[in-house]
Design a protein around this motif. Sequence first.
Motif, PDB file in Angstrom:
ATOM      1  N   GLY A  15       7.474  31.401  56.348  1.00 37.24           N
ATOM      2  CA  GLY A  15       8.743  31.466  57.047  1.00 37.24           C
ATOM      3  C   GLY A  15       9.966  31.384  56.171  1.00 37.24           C
ATOM      4  N   ARG A  16       9.870  30.830  54.967  1.00 37.14           N
ATOM      5  CA  ARG A  16      11.050  30.661  54.123  1.00 37.14           C
ATOM      6  C   ARG A  16      11.750  31.969  53.842  1.00 37.14           C
ATOM      7  N   GLY A  17      11.003  32.994  53.531  1.00 40.99           N
ATOM      8  CA  GLY A  17      11.619  34.265  53.180  1.00 40.99           C
ATOM      9  C   GLY A  17      11.878  35.169  54.361  1.00 40.99           C
ATOM     10  N   ARG A  18      11.430  34.811  55.553  1.00 43.13           N
ATOM     11  CA  ARG A  18      11.536  35.711  56.700  1.00 43.13           C
ATOM     12  C   ARG A  18      12.972  35.998  57.083  1.00 43.13           C
ATOM     13  N   ARG A  19      13.888  35.046  56.880  1.00 41.25           N
ATOM     14  CA  ARG A  19      15.269  35.316  57.262  1.00 41.25           C
ATOM     15  C   ARG A  19      15.816  36.486  56.474  1.00 41.25           C
ATOM     16  N   ALA A  20      15.605  36.491  55.166  1.00 42.30           N
ATOM     17  CA  ALA A  20      16.090  37.594  54.337  1.00 42.30           C
ATOM     18  C   ALA A  20      15.337  38.876  54.648  1.00 42.30           C
ATOM     19  N   VAL A  21      14.039  38.773  54.799  1.00 41.19           N
ATOM     20  CA  VAL A  21      13.219  39.949  55.053  1.00 41.19           C
ATOM     21  C   VAL A  21      13.505  40.522  56.432  1.00 41.19           C
ATOM     22  N   ALA A  22      13.703  39.662  57.423  1.00 40.56           N
ATOM     23  CA  ALA A  22      13.935  40.130  58.786  1.00 40.56           C
ATOM     24  C   ALA A  22      15.242  40.902  58.908  1.00 40.56           C
ATOM     25  N   ASN A  23      16.226  40.598  58.056  1.00 34.94           N
ATOM     26  CA  ASN A  23      17.496  41.298  58.118  1.00 34.94           C
ATOM     27  C   ASN A  23      17.425  42.687  57.499  1.00 34.94           C
ATOM     28  N   ALA A  24      16.431  42.937  56.663  1.00 38.63           N
ATOM     29  CA  ALA A  24      16.290  44.245  56.038  1.00 38.63           C
ATOM     30  C   ALA A  24      15.731  45.234  57.057  1.00 38.63           C
ATOM     31  N   ALA A  25      16.116  46.488  56.912  1.00 40.11           N
ATOM     32  CA  ALA A  25      15.578  47.520  57.803  1.00 40.11           C
ATOM     33  C   ALA A  25      14.084  47.660  57.567  1.00 40.11           C
ATOM     34  N   PRO A  26      13.308  47.930  58.623  1.00 44.86           N
ATOM     35  CA  PRO A  26      11.876  48.097  58.440  1.00 44.86           C
ATOM     36  C   PRO A  26      11.581  49.218  57.458  1.00 44.86           C
ATOM     37  N   ALA A  27      10.677  48.962  56.533  1.00 48.96           N
ATOM     38  CA  ALA A  27      10.293  49.973  55.559  1.00 48.96           C
ATOM     39  C   ALA A  27       9.159  50.808  56.138  1.00 48.96           C
ATOM     40  N   ARG A  28       9.263  52.095  56.023  1.00 49.36           N
ATOM     41  CA  ARG A  28       8.220  52.982  56.522  1.00 49.36           C
ATOM     42  C   ARG A  28       7.152  53.235  55.460  1.00 49.36           C
ATOM     43  N   MET A  30       5.805  52.059  51.180  1.00 44.51           N
ATOM     44  CA  MET A  30       5.935  51.061  50.118  1.00 44.51           C
ATOM     45  C   MET A  30       7.140  51.365  49.232  1.00 44.51           C
ATOM     46  N   ALA A  31       7.472  52.646  49.042  1.00 50.87           N
ATOM     47  CA  ALA A  31       8.595  53.028  48.191  1.00 50.87           C
ATOM     48  C   ALA A  31       9.931  52.564  48.765  1.00 50.87           C
ATOM     49  N   GLN A  32       9.998  52.359  50.073  1.00 56.02           N
ATOM     50  CA  GLN A  32      11.242  51.947  50.717  1.00 56.02           C
ATOM     51  C   GLN A  32      11.406  50.429  50.798  1.00 56.02           C
ATOM     52  N   LEU A  33      10.440  49.673  50.313  1.00 49.97           N
ATOM     53  CA  LEU A  33      10.517  48.213  50.374  1.00 49.97           C
ATOM     54  C   LEU A  33      11.598  47.675  49.445  1.00 49.97           C
ATOM     55  N   THR A  34      12.285  46.635  49.906  1.00 54.06           N
ATOM     56  CA  THR A  34      13.186  45.911  49.013  1.00 54.06           C
ATOM     57  C   THR A  34      12.331  44.958  48.177  1.00 54.06           C
ATOM     58  N   GLY A  35      12.881  44.446  47.127  1.00 50.12           N
ATOM     59  CA  GLY A  35      12.146  43.480  46.296  1.00 50.12           C
ATOM     60  C   GLY A  35      11.751  42.245  47.085  1.00 50.12           C
ATOM     61  N   ASP A  36      12.655  41.776  47.975  1.00 52.48           N
ATOM     62  CA  ASP A  36      12.359  40.602  48.795  1.00 52.48           C
ATOM     63  C   ASP A  36      11.221  40.869  49.772  1.00 52.48           C
ATOM     64  N   GLN A  37      11.218  42.057  50.367  1.00 55.94           N
ATOM     65  CA  GLN A  37      10.146  42.394  51.298  1.00 55.94           C
ATOM     66  C   GLN A  37       8.802  42.425  50.573  1.00 55.94           C
ATOM     67  N   ARG A  38       8.758  43.103  49.441  1.00 61.34           N
ATOM     68  CA  ARG A  38       7.502  43.205  48.678  1.00 61.34           C
ATOM     69  C   ARG A  38       7.016  41.812  48.287  1.00 61.34           C
ATOM     70  N   ALA A  39       7.926  40.961  47.797  1.00 58.58           N
ATOM     71  CA  ALA A  39       7.547  39.602  47.391  1.00 58.58           C
ATOM     72  C   ALA A  39       7.007  38.798  48.571  1.00 58.58           C
ATOM     73  N   GLU A  40       7.624  38.952  49.737  1.00 61.90           N
ATOM     74  CA  GLU A  40       7.170  38.244  50.932  1.00 61.90           C
ATOM     75  C   GLU A  40       5.766  38.689  51.321  1.00 61.90           C
ATOM     76  N   TYR A  41       5.532  39.990  51.346  1.00 60.07           N
ATOM     77  CA  TYR A  41       4.222  40.514  51.732  1.00 60.07           C
ATOM     78  C   TYR A  41       3.138  40.085  50.735  1.00 60.07           C
ATOM     79  N   GLU A  42       3.478  40.096  49.458  1.00 60.15           N
ATOM     80  CA  GLU A  42       2.520  39.660  48.433  1.00 60.15           C
ATOM     81  C   GLU A  42       2.206  38.173  48.587  1.00 60.15           C
ATOM     82  N   ALA A  43       3.225  37.365  48.890  1.00 59.22           N
ATOM     83  CA  ALA A  43       3.006  35.924  49.068  1.00 59.22           C
ATOM     84  C   ALA A  43       2.085  35.661  50.258  1.00 59.22           C
ATOM     85  N   VAL A  44       2.283  36.396  51.332  1.00 63.51           N
ATOM     86  CA  VAL A  44       1.426  36.234  52.504  1.00 63.51           C
ATOM     87  C   VAL A  44       0.000  36.653  52.155  1.00 63.51           C
TER      88      VAL A  44
END
Length: 165
Positions: A15-28, A30-44
């Motif tokens: 949940g710690r990173g979800r606030r930042a990740v949730a504000n980003a537009a959904p990536a369709r 892997m190339a469209q992922l932000t660094g924060d999104q990729r880091a969150e998914y890898e952590a999970v």
Amino acid sequence: KISRPDGRSVRRSVGRGRRAVANAAPARTMAQLTGDQRAEYEAVFRAFDKEGKGQLTMEECAIAMRAMGYDLHSSQVQQCDLNGFVNLVCSVSQHLVDKEPMLQQALAAFQSNAGWVDMQTFQWAMTSIGEPLSQQEWQQLQSDAQPQQGQAHIDTFAKRLCFKQ
């Protein structure tokens, strides 16, 4: 409460990173992922890769997706490596619906003044009706609401519940 297959809770770390990740537009993709999104998914993924082999079983994948807020049908879940997991999250996230308007509408049922939720009435409903919240869960929800003089503003409360503020 979501737990890893070994019984340890991961909700807090996820949940710690979800606030930042949730504000980003959904990536369709892997190339469209932000660094924060990729880091969150890898952590999970790492949190649920119980054997540390870089693979999630179908069960681990389903639990990991639930921890991220996606309750998938069993036909959508598969054994996967990190890239497969990230691709799955990308494909699922593009179908998300903004829940903020629905939350605002639901919170309006507890409105005491124009735009304000009466927290005492809301507490009674949340701890007494349906699947009641525990005292600890209520305290966390109330903390998220940031009430002022026993009331929380509907728009602000809904934004915080959707990790937008």
